[in-house]
Design an enzyme around this catalytic site. Structure first.
Site, PDB file in Angstrom:
ATOM      1  N   PRO A 191      -6.480   4.304  -4.690  1.00 34.07           N
ATOM      2  CG  PRO A 191      -4.541   3.208  -5.334  1.00 34.07           C
ATOM      3  CD  PRO A 191      -5.277   4.499  -5.507  1.00 34.07           C
ATOM      4  CG  ASN A 192      -5.983  -0.505  -1.594  1.00 28.47           C
ATOM      5  OD1 ASN A 192      -6.662  -1.463  -1.907  1.00 28.47           O
ATOM      6  ND2 ASN A 192      -4.763  -0.298  -2.063  1.00 28.47           N
ATOM      7  NE  ARG A 231      -5.491   0.518   3.073  1.00 20.12           N
ATOM      8  CZ  ARG A 231      -4.888   1.484   2.409  1.00 20.12           C
ATOM      9  NH1 ARG A 231      -5.533   2.601   2.129  1.00 20.12           N
ATOM     10  NH2 ARG A 231      -3.652   1.349   2.008  1.00 20.12           N
ATOM     11  CG  HIS A 264      -0.220  10.900   1.805  1.00 21.22           C
ATOM     12  ND1 HIS A 264      -0.552   9.857   0.964  1.00 21.22           N
ATOM     13  CD2 HIS A 264       0.491  11.769   1.056  1.00 21.22           C
ATOM     14  CE1 HIS A 264      -0.036  10.083  -0.233  1.00 21.22           C
ATOM     15  NE2 HIS A 264       0.597  11.243  -0.208  1.00 21.22           N
ATOM     16  CG  ASN A 270      -4.969   9.812   0.357  1.00 19.19           C
ATOM     17  OD1 ASN A 270      -3.993   9.289  -0.178  1.00 19.19           O
ATOM     18  ND2 ASN A 270      -5.342   9.523   1.594  1.00 19.19           N
ATOM     19  CD  GLU A 297       1.324  13.906  -2.280  1.00 17.41           C
ATOM     20  OE1 GLU A 297       2.065  14.797  -2.760  1.00 17.41           O
ATOM     21  OE2 GLU A 297       1.681  12.725  -2.124  1.00 17.41           O
ATOM     22  CB  ALA A 335       0.083   2.625  -3.136  1.00 16.20           C
ATOM     23  NE  ARG A 358       2.317   3.638   7.078  1.00 20.61           N
ATOM     24  CZ  ARG A 358       1.356   3.288   6.215  1.00 20.61           C
ATOM     25  NH1 ARG A 358       0.715   4.211   5.524  1.00 20.61           N
ATOM     26  NH2 ARG A 358       1.048   2.022   6.056  1.00 20.61           N
ATOM     27  CE1 TYR A 400      -3.067   4.721   5.555  1.00 18.14           C
ATOM     28  CE2 TYR A 400      -3.715   2.408   5.636  1.00 18.14           C
ATOM     29  CZ  TYR A 400      -2.853   3.400   5.202  1.00 18.14           C
ATOM     30  OH  TYR A 400      -1.780   3.073   4.411  1.00 18.14           O
ATOM     31  CG  ASP A 439       3.685  13.231 -16.742  1.00 17.57           C
ATOM     32  OD1 ASP A 439       4.504  13.893 -16.065  1.00 17.57           O
ATOM     33  OD2 ASP A 439       4.037  12.346 -17.542  1.00 17.57           O
TER      34      ASP A 439
HETATM   35  C1  DQA Z   1      -1.940   6.794   2.242  1.00 13.50           C
HETATM   36  C2  DQA Z   1      -0.459   6.409   2.373  1.00 13.50           C
HETATM   37  C3  DQA Z   1      -0.039   5.505   1.223  1.00 13.50           C
HETATM   38  O1  DQA Z   1       1.323   5.124   1.381  1.00 13.50           O
HETATM   39  C4  DQA Z   1      -0.892   4.254   1.205  1.00 13.50           C
HETATM   40  O2  DQA Z   1      -0.539   3.451   0.085  1.00 13.50           O
HETATM   41  C5  DQA Z   1      -2.346   4.553   1.218  1.00 13.50           C
HETATM   42  C6  DQA Z   1      -2.831   5.582   2.127  1.00 13.50           C
HETATM   43  C7  DQA Z   1      -2.415   7.647   3.448  1.00 13.50           C
HETATM   44  O3  DQA Z   1      -3.469   8.253   3.337  1.00 13.50           O
HETATM   45  O4  DQA Z   1      -1.740   7.665   4.494  1.00 13.50           O
HETATM   46  O5  DQA Z   1      -3.134   3.897   0.550  1.00 13.50           O
HETATM   47  O6  DQA Z   1      -2.095   7.606   1.073  1.00 13.50           O
END
Ligand code: DQA
Length: 143
Positions: free
Chosen positions: A9-10, A17, A99, A73, A97, A76, A106, A22, A86
């Site tokens: 998401p996002n 953003r 980020h 990624n 993973e 959240a 943070r 980011y 799961d």
């Molecule tokens: C994120 C870190 C997460 O906490 C956040 O909700 C994101 C972006 C990152 O890439 O740093 O949406 O995954």
């Protein structure tokens, strides 16, 4: 080698953003960087971004036989989606993973990732878009 690149998401809003957190690269920029990086490794990539937990779970299920590695990624969802954890545990493919930001620098709710502790998952964080490229190299070297 086949690698699925999932973004949660996002992350469709990367570039506009919170650029101070980011960066200014869009998700399309990052996907293009990955495509170029993948060429010499003979890696085939598939990309999906979704703001919906179930869509991400469905993609992991649908690609479980095709993919040999996963770059994810989870946004959240990393902090609370046991359903995604799961799904990743069920397919037992190596996953990195990623980020963009350093979660430990943070808010406290970001310090914990539900994926950590799974034997097939490694974590790269705080390296911006470069983190995705490192993930690709790690997976390509591992298989
Ligand atoms: C994120 C870190 C997460 O906490 C956040 O909700 C994101 C972006 C990152 O890439 O740093 O949406 O995954």
């Amino acid at each position: 080698m086949n690698i699925l690149v999932l973004n949660g998401p996002n992350l469709n809003l990367l570039g506009e953003r919170e650029p101070e957190v980011y960066g200014r690269q869009t998700l399309a920029d990052i996907e293009e960087m990955l495509r170029r990086e993948a060429e010499p490794f003979h890696v085939e990539l598939r990309f999906l971004q979704s703001n919906h937990e179930g869509v991400l779970i469905d993609a992991i299920h649908a690609e479980r036989k095709w993919m040999e590695g996963l770059i994810f990624n989870p946004g959240a969802f990393a902090h609370y989606s046991y359903a995604l954890r799961d799904a990743v545990a069920s397919v037992t493919k190596p996953m990195i993973e990623v980020h963009l930001s350093d979660l430990l620098l943070r808010e406290e709710f970001r310090h914990h990732s539900v994926f950590q502790g799974l034997p097939n998952v490694r974590l790269i964080m705080g390296r911006g878009a470069q983190g995705y490229l490192s993930a690709l190299r790690l997976l390509a070297d591992a298989v």
